[in-house]
Design an enzyme around this catalytic site. Structure first.
Site, PDB file in Angstrom:
ATOM      1  CD  GLU A   1      -3.032  -1.176   2.122  1.00 44.60           C
ATOM      2  OE1 GLU A   1      -3.017  -0.283   2.995  1.00 44.60           O
ATOM      3  OE2 GLU A   1      -3.905  -2.064   2.072  1.00 44.60           O
TER       4      GLU A   1
ATOM      5  CE  LYS B   1     -10.728  -3.344   3.198  1.00 45.21           C
ATOM      6  NZ  LYS B   1      -9.998  -4.486   3.798  1.00 45.21           N
TER       7      LYS B   1
END
Length: 433
Positions: A209, A339
């Site tokens: 990330e 999500k």
């Protein structure tokens, strides 16, 4: 204004593309009668909850079993014939038809990755057909709240090949006056942190990330480093920039014990460990502090910290209204991570956000560790007035793409734009007032 016939779905195409980890994922294109096109690419996760919608992979030798040609096939052979001729404006019907075609609880027949790709591409096609930005199409004319970014600058757990057990150590620049300023503050701390790591002879390689992935002696050491970086960058910890954690504790939960750092902890002990960190650092948010099915442990955590810290359910809730409703009924957690690929359609994502909002739970719109250049979640965070977004660190273009989209949205909104700041952080925000 587009004619209604121009907004009818004419053609749906799909292809296999790559995500930020070099793994295949699904891209869908929806073409409308009037010529407007919507394109979307779905992400994928590394630490996935057991209760998430099913991501369809091919198996076999190709791409080490991770190919998605079956999902692409489902779009072109099953989904496209069922949706062509429908209005792109009727998102709920489009998603409902796909859900009925799949006819499983977790979308394991067609695959959540095929359904979501078409779902998001349809929304973008409709927005383009109407000449509207996606956030305005989804959220209406009053959507003007820019989210506080939760910036994952130290990676551990499943997101990095290092010895840190907790998955994410995040910066929260809530003291900014605008999103643009928040991004600058985060970037300055990020670069200061890099210099600090270099000075200590620690790795400045980045994880999935975009955050650094050094080997550190403990999770507390990561917190100490972030505090030092915030101060050296010229900001006040707790006042301008605070911290957030994603513990991702399901990953080290074994037979009723939390096993990390060479020790085992009961649920009660884990709650005390987290409370100790909150006392040591200006932590405003803890995600997945306990495991996805440790409901009793979550109850203890919420009683202990729920009035002072945002407690986010990710694996716990998996963007699923049924699991979220249980949490609401049992007073567990106070926030849900959103999500889109956990539930597998835009409509169901919006339903989860609406339920959370009605129940005074905060929402955090989130990326996945396997991301793409798709910026839908940036628009979604503004459209839903979520007030928070998790989209990684200040490096890797699949992360920065979302930040840059939010900068564009803020510029487009001009004087209408409002930065969520501390108010977006739920209980911690209301306490600090």
């Amino acid at each position: 204004m587009a004619d209604s016939l121009e907004l009818v779905i004419d053609t749906i195409m799909a292809r296999e593309v790559l995500d930020s980890r070099g793994n295949p994922t699904v891209e869908a294109e929806v073409l409308l009668e009037g010529g407007a096109i919507g394109r979307s690419i779905v992400p994928s996760g590394a630490s996935t909850g057991a209760h998430e919608a099913h991501e369809l992979r091919d198996g076999g030798k190709r791409y080490l079993g991770k190919g998605v040609l079956k999902a692409v096939n489902h779009i072109e052979e099953n989904i496209a014939p069922a949706l062509c001729g429908l209005s792109s404006l009727d998102q709920a019907t489009v998603d409902s038809v796909m859900k009925q075609l799949d006819d499983t609880d977790n979308k394991s027949n067609l695959g959540a990755n095929s359904i979501l790709a078409v779902s998001m591409a349809t929304a973008r096609a409709a927005a383009n057909g109407l000449g509207l930005p996606l956030y305005r199409y989804l959220g209406g004319p009053m959507s003007s709240l820019l989210p506080v970014p939760l910036m994952n600058v130290i990676n551990g757990g499943e997101h990095a090949a290092n010895n840190l057990d907790f998955q994410e150590f995040m910066l929260v620049p809530h003291g900014a006056e605008s999103f643009r300023e928040a991004l600058r503050m985060g970037a300055e701390v990020f670069h200061t942190l890099k210099d600090l790591l270099s000075q200590k002879g620690l790795s400045t390689a980045v994880g999935d990330e975009g955050g650094f992935a050094p080997n550190l002696e403990s999770n507390k050491a990561a917190g100490d480093l972030l505090m030092q970086a915030i101060e050296q960058a010229g900001f006040k910890p707790g006042e301008q920039v605070s911290l957030a954690l994603d513990v991702a504790s399901t990953e080290f939960y074994e037979e009723g014990q939390y096993c990390y750092g060479g020790n085992s902890y009961s649920s009660e002990q884990m709650v005390e460990e987290l409370a100790g960190l909150v006392n040591s650092f200006p932590i405003v948010s803890i995600e997945d502090g306990l495991a996805e099915d440790d409901w009793d442990g979550w109850s203890l955590l919420t009683k202990k910290l729920g009035k002072s810290v945002q407690l986010v359910g990710d694996d716990l809730f998996v963007t699923n209204t049924l699991r979220l409703q249980r949490g609401i009924d049992e007073n567990i957690a106070n926030s849900i991570l959103i999500k889109v690929n956990q539930i597998g359609s835009l409509t169901e994502t919006l339903e989860a956000i609406e339920l959370a909002s009605r129940s005074s739970y905060t929402t955090v719109i989130s990326h996945r560790s396997g991301e793409t250049e798709d910026t839908t979640i940036a628009d979604l965070s503004v459209a839903t007035k979520s007030g928070q977004i998790k989209t990684g660190s200040l490096s890797r273009s699949e992360r920065v793409a979302k930040y840059n989209q939010l900068l564009r949205i803020e510029d487009e909104l001009g004087s209408q734009a409002t930065y969520a700041g501390l108010v977006g952080l739920g209980p911690r925000g209301s306490l600090k007032g």
